[in-house]
Design an enzyme around this catalytic site. Structure first.
Site, PDB file in Angstrom:
ATOM      1  N   HIS A   1      10.026   4.492  -0.440  1.00 25.51           N
ATOM      2  CA  HIS A   1       8.882   4.289   0.466  1.00 25.51           C
ATOM      3  C   HIS A   1       8.087   5.587   0.601  1.00 25.51           C
ATOM      4  O   HIS A   1       7.999   6.176   1.668  1.00 25.51           O
ATOM      5  CB  HIS A   1       9.380   3.794   1.832  1.00 25.51           C
ATOM      6  CG  HIS A   1      10.106   2.496   1.732  1.00 25.51           C
ATOM      7  ND1 HIS A   1       9.546   1.295   2.108  1.00 25.51           N
ATOM      8  CD2 HIS A   1      11.336   2.201   1.251  1.00 25.51           C
ATOM      9  CE1 HIS A   1      10.410   0.321   1.883  1.00 25.51           C
ATOM     10  NE2 HIS A   1      11.500   0.844   1.363  1.00 25.51           N
TER      11      HIS A   1
ATOM     12  N   HIS B   1       2.838   2.680  -1.353  1.00 26.51           N
ATOM     13  CA  HIS B   1       4.024   1.922  -1.754  1.00 26.51           C
ATOM     14  C   HIS B   1       4.040   0.554  -1.112  1.00 26.51           C
ATOM     15  O   HIS B   1       3.308   0.298  -0.155  1.00 26.51           O
ATOM     16  CB  HIS B   1       5.304   2.694  -1.402  1.00 26.51           C
ATOM     17  CG  HIS B   1       5.617   2.714   0.060  1.00 26.51           C
ATOM     18  ND1 HIS B   1       5.139   3.686   0.909  1.00 26.51           N
ATOM     19  CD2 HIS B   1       6.349   1.876   0.836  1.00 26.51           C
ATOM     20  CE1 HIS B   1       5.569   3.457   2.133  1.00 26.51           C
ATOM     21  NE2 HIS B   1       6.300   2.350   2.132  1.00 26.51           N
TER      22      HIS B   1
ATOM     23  N   ASP C   1       6.267  -2.545   0.713  1.00 25.32           N
ATOM     24  CA  ASP C   1       7.474  -2.950   1.444  1.00 25.32           C
ATOM     25  C   ASP C   1       7.825  -4.377   1.044  1.00 25.32           C
ATOM     26  O   ASP C   1       7.016  -5.298   1.224  1.00 25.32           O
ATOM     27  CB  ASP C   1       7.221  -2.950   2.957  1.00 25.32           C
ATOM     28  CG  ASP C   1       7.129  -1.556   3.564  1.00 25.32           C
ATOM     29  OD1 ASP C   1       7.460  -0.574   2.893  1.00 25.32           O
ATOM     30  OD2 ASP C   1       6.725  -1.491   4.743  1.00 25.32           O
TER      31      ASP C   1
ATOM     32  N   HIS D   1      13.439  -4.966   2.859  1.00 25.90           N
ATOM     33  CA  HIS D   1      13.347  -3.670   3.548  1.00 25.90           C
ATOM     34  C   HIS D   1      13.750  -3.808   5.011  1.00 25.90           C
ATOM     35  O   HIS D   1      14.282  -2.860   5.594  1.00 25.90           O
ATOM     36  CB  HIS D   1      11.913  -3.149   3.431  1.00 25.90           C
ATOM     37  CG  HIS D   1      11.632  -1.879   4.166  1.00 25.90           C
ATOM     38  ND1 HIS D   1      12.489  -0.802   4.157  1.00 25.90           N
ATOM     39  CD2 HIS D   1      10.571  -1.503   4.935  1.00 25.90           C
ATOM     40  CE1 HIS D   1      11.963   0.177   4.890  1.00 25.90           C
ATOM     41  NE2 HIS D   1      10.822  -0.226   5.386  1.00 25.90           N
TER      42      HIS D   1
ATOM     43  N   HIS E   1       6.659  -4.862  10.429  1.00 26.18           N
ATOM     44  CA  HIS E   1       7.829  -4.979   9.551  1.00 26.18           C
ATOM     45  C   HIS E   1       8.636  -6.232   9.918  1.00 26.18           C
ATOM     46  O   HIS E   1       9.022  -7.011   9.050  1.00 26.18           O
ATOM     47  CB  HIS E   1       8.722  -3.740   9.686  1.00 26.18           C
ATOM     48  CG  HIS E   1       8.192  -2.517   9.010  1.00 26.18           C
ATOM     49  ND1 HIS E   1       7.281  -1.670   9.598  1.00 26.18           N
ATOM     50  CD2 HIS E   1       8.447  -1.985   7.781  1.00 26.18           C
ATOM     51  CE1 HIS E   1       7.013  -0.666   8.754  1.00 26.18           C
ATOM     52  NE2 HIS E   1       7.695  -0.831   7.662  1.00 26.18           N
TER      53      HIS E   1
HETATM   54 MN    MN Z   1       7.777   1.294   3.491  1.00 29.58          MN
END
Ligand code: MN
Length: 260
Positions: free
Chosen positions: A69, A73, A75, A79, A207
């Site tokens: 990361h 980049h 994800d 992750h 996330h």
């Molecule tokens: Mn990341």
């Protein structure tokens, strides 16, 4: 002519151009810093093995050392704990790595408040002005943060309260993940969540929700100011690391050129 031949003709004529949205990758690339007691990835570095010398008289080559990361980049779902049963970066469907680029500009808001959070109402208002987000789209959020990409201190903007960089409300993260038929979200900052997202509920909501819903994130983008709000195409090309939770990624956009 086939649609692909049409595009190649317009590229040759300059009415269509290729834009590189990728930050250069070097040992100076700013990277996320997790507080104690968490472990950090290594920064990117390059190690000379041969350079037209005794160890390789006709060639030059390097080893690279890097966390997954680092820099621009992607994800992948695995992750995050919410996506742990999902895909690794080598398993992503290529059809979802190429799609419509939608560019949303919040640089004025982020200039006024580095902790600015994009909310659902901002995205609803954008669609009322420009039309609905197309299926398979990548929503690329401009905050002006790419101007700090050579300056780790300004890029992370740390103070006693942590990192002060723009992001999304938890409600917006959930809406992006659950209500939209998009492939992913791209940002100019070091991560897809706001700098202070550890304090959000749930922590790191982008996330949590996106990766848990098989949608992907890309970070540290630049040159978004060269793209129109809609009508461009993006190509997202992470290294297919087997079992990888993410990877350095070349991100290209194809859009109307100056000659168009
Ligand atoms: Mn990341």
């Amino acid at each position: 002519m086939s649609p692909v031949q049409n595009m190649l003709s317009s590229l040759a004529a300059g009415s269509t151009e290729v834009f590189d949205l990728t930050a250069p990758l070097s040992s100076r690339t700013p990277t996320l810093v997790l507080p104690e007691p968490f472990s950090n990835l290594i920064d990117f570095s390059i190690e000379e093995v041969s350079a037209y010398n005794e160890s390789g008289p006709l060639w030059k080559h390097h080893n690279i050392h890097t966390g997954e990361h680092i820099g621009t980049h992607l994800d992948a779902p695995i992750h995050w704990v919410s996506g742990r049963g999902g895909k690794d970066v080598s398993q992503l469907d290529p059809a979802r790595l190429v799609g419509p680029a939608v560019v949303l500009d919040f640089s004025a808001e982020a200039e006024a408040d580095p902790n600015f959070l994009i909310d659902v109402a901002h995205l609803v208002a954008w669609q009322e002005e420009h039309g609905p987000f197309p299926a398979n789209a990548w929503l690329l959020f401009r905050t002006g943060w790419d101007r700090y990409d050579h300056d780790p201190q300004a890029f992370l903007n740390l103070d006693d309260n942590g990192s002060n960089t723009p992001g999304f409300t938890a409600a917006c993260a959930r809406w992006l993940a659950e209500e939209l038929d998009i492939s992913g979200v791209g940002v100019e900052t070091v991560g897809i969540d706001a700098g202070n997202a550890a304090a959000q509920d749930p922590p790191f909501p982008m996330h949590h929700f996106l990766l848990g819903a098989d949608k992907y994130g890309i970070t540290s983008l630049k040159n978004l100011d060269k793209l129109p709000p809609h009508g461009a195409m993006v190509v997202v090309a992470p290294l297919p690391i087997v079992g990888g939770t993410g990877a350095p990624t070349r991100v290209l956009a194809i859009a109307a050129g100056v000659g168009a």
